[in-house]
Design an enzyme around this catalytic site. Structure first.
Site, PDB file in Angstrom:
ATOM      1  N   THR A  68      49.374  37.220  40.769  1.00 36.67           N
ATOM      2  CA  THR A  68      48.759  37.139  39.443  1.00 36.67           C
ATOM      3  C   THR A  68      47.311  37.620  39.481  1.00 36.67           C
ATOM      4  OG1 THR A  68      50.197  35.263  38.947  1.00 36.67           O
ATOM      5  CG2 THR A  68      48.344  35.624  37.470  1.00 36.67           C
ATOM      6  N   CYS A  69      46.603  37.270  40.528  1.00 31.93           N
ATOM      7  CA  CYS A  69      45.210  37.711  40.657  1.00 31.93           C
ATOM      8  C   CYS A  69      45.143  39.230  40.817  1.00 31.93           C
ATOM      9  CB  CYS A  69      44.545  37.021  41.843  1.00 31.93           C
ATOM     10  SG  CYS A  69      44.492  35.221  41.719  1.00 31.93           S
ATOM     11  N   ALA A  70      45.998  39.766  41.651  1.00 39.64           N
ATOM     12  CA  ALA A  70      46.037  41.212  41.845  1.00 39.64           C
ATOM     13  C   ALA A  70      46.366  41.917  40.535  1.00 39.64           C
ATOM     14  CB  ALA A  70      47.063  41.575  42.923  1.00 39.64           C
ATOM     15  N   SER A 124      45.661  40.897  37.510  1.00 41.08           N
ATOM     16  CA  SER A 124      44.497  40.883  36.615  1.00 41.08           C
ATOM     17  C   SER A 124      43.494  41.961  37.012  1.00 41.08           C
ATOM     18  CB  SER A 124      43.830  39.500  36.584  1.00 41.08           C
ATOM     19  OG  SER A 124      43.102  39.233  37.755  1.00 41.08           O
ATOM     20  N   SER A 180      42.364  34.588  44.518  1.00 39.10           N
ATOM     21  CA  SER A 180      42.340  35.525  45.636  1.00 39.10           C
ATOM     22  C   SER A 180      43.109  36.794  45.275  1.00 39.10           C
ATOM     23  CB  SER A 180      43.000  34.897  46.873  1.00 39.10           C
ATOM     24  OG  SER A 180      43.151  35.858  47.902  1.00 39.10           O
TER      25      SER A 180
END
Length: 168
Positions: free
Chosen positions: A59-61, A63, A54
Site C-alpha cells: 500500500t505504501c509503495a 501511494s 515503509s
C-alpha cells in the site's frame, strides 16, 4: 491521538495531525543522499507530505507510485514521501521502481517529525513507525488539508488531496 486499524488489531498514534489553518510544524529530514532538508527549504511552494509506514509494503509503495504519476499535474508543488525507512532502502526502491518526480525523505535519525505531526505509533506491533497520512501545506506554510487514513491497508483519498492542491 488517532486509533488506526492494523490487520487484526488496532494501535494508537502519539497525537493528532496538525489542524487545518495552523502553521505546519517545522521539520528536518534526511534525503536519499544523506543530506538534510527542512520545511523552510520549500517556502513559496505547496508541499504535499505523503506519510507512510515503509516503501517495502504494497500500500505504501502504491501511494508513492500514485503521487509520482500526479506530481507533474501542478506547478509550484513538491511532493515529499516520508517514512522512517533508511535512505539506502529509499534509493533501492526508487531505482528499481523508476521513481523520479518526487522526493523521498526519512525521519530515521531523530523521530521528531513523527512526534510533531502526531503520526508515530505509540503502541502495537508497529510501535515507532508511522501511520498513513497526508498533510498539504500552502506556500505560506499553513496546513490546508489533512487525512489520517484509519486503516493501515487503505490508500489515502487521492482525489480529495488533488482538489486541495488545486483549490488551496
Amino acid at each position: 491521538m488517532a486509533l488506526i486499524q492494523l490487520t487484526g488489531t488496532a494501535a494508537n498514534t502519539v497525537g493528532d495531525l496538525p489542524e487545518v489553518g495552523s502553521t505546519a510544524p517545522y521539520f528536518q529530514l534526511t534525503r536519499r543522499d544523506l543530506s538534510s532538508v527542512t520545511l523552510t527549504d520549500y517556502k513559496g511552494k505547496k508541499v504535499v507530505l505523503n506519510i507512510f509506514l515503509s516503501v517495502d509494503t504494497g500500500t505504501c509503495a502504491q501511494s508513492v507510485h500514485q503521487f509520482n504519476k500526479k506530481a507533474s499535474l501542478f506547478d509550484n508543488t513538491v511532493i515529499l514521501c516520508i517514512s522512517t525507512d533508511l535512505p539506502f532502502a529509499l534509493n533501492r526502491f526508487c531505482g528499481a521502481e523508476g521513481i523520479d518526480n518526487l522526493e523521498m525523505l526519512s525521519d530515521y535519525k531523530e523521530g521528531k517529525f513523527g512526534e510533531d505531526y502526531g503520526i508515530t505509533f505509540k503502541d502495537g506491533p508497529l510501535k515507532t513507525l508511522f501511520s498513513r497520512a497526508l498533510v498539504i501545506v500552502d506556500e505560506e506554510g499553513r496546513v490546508i488539508y489533512t487525512e489520517h487514513v484509519p486503516r493501515l491497508v487503505d490508500e489515502p483519498n487521492y482525489q480529495k488531496a488533488l482538489e486541495a492542491i488545486k483549490n488551496g
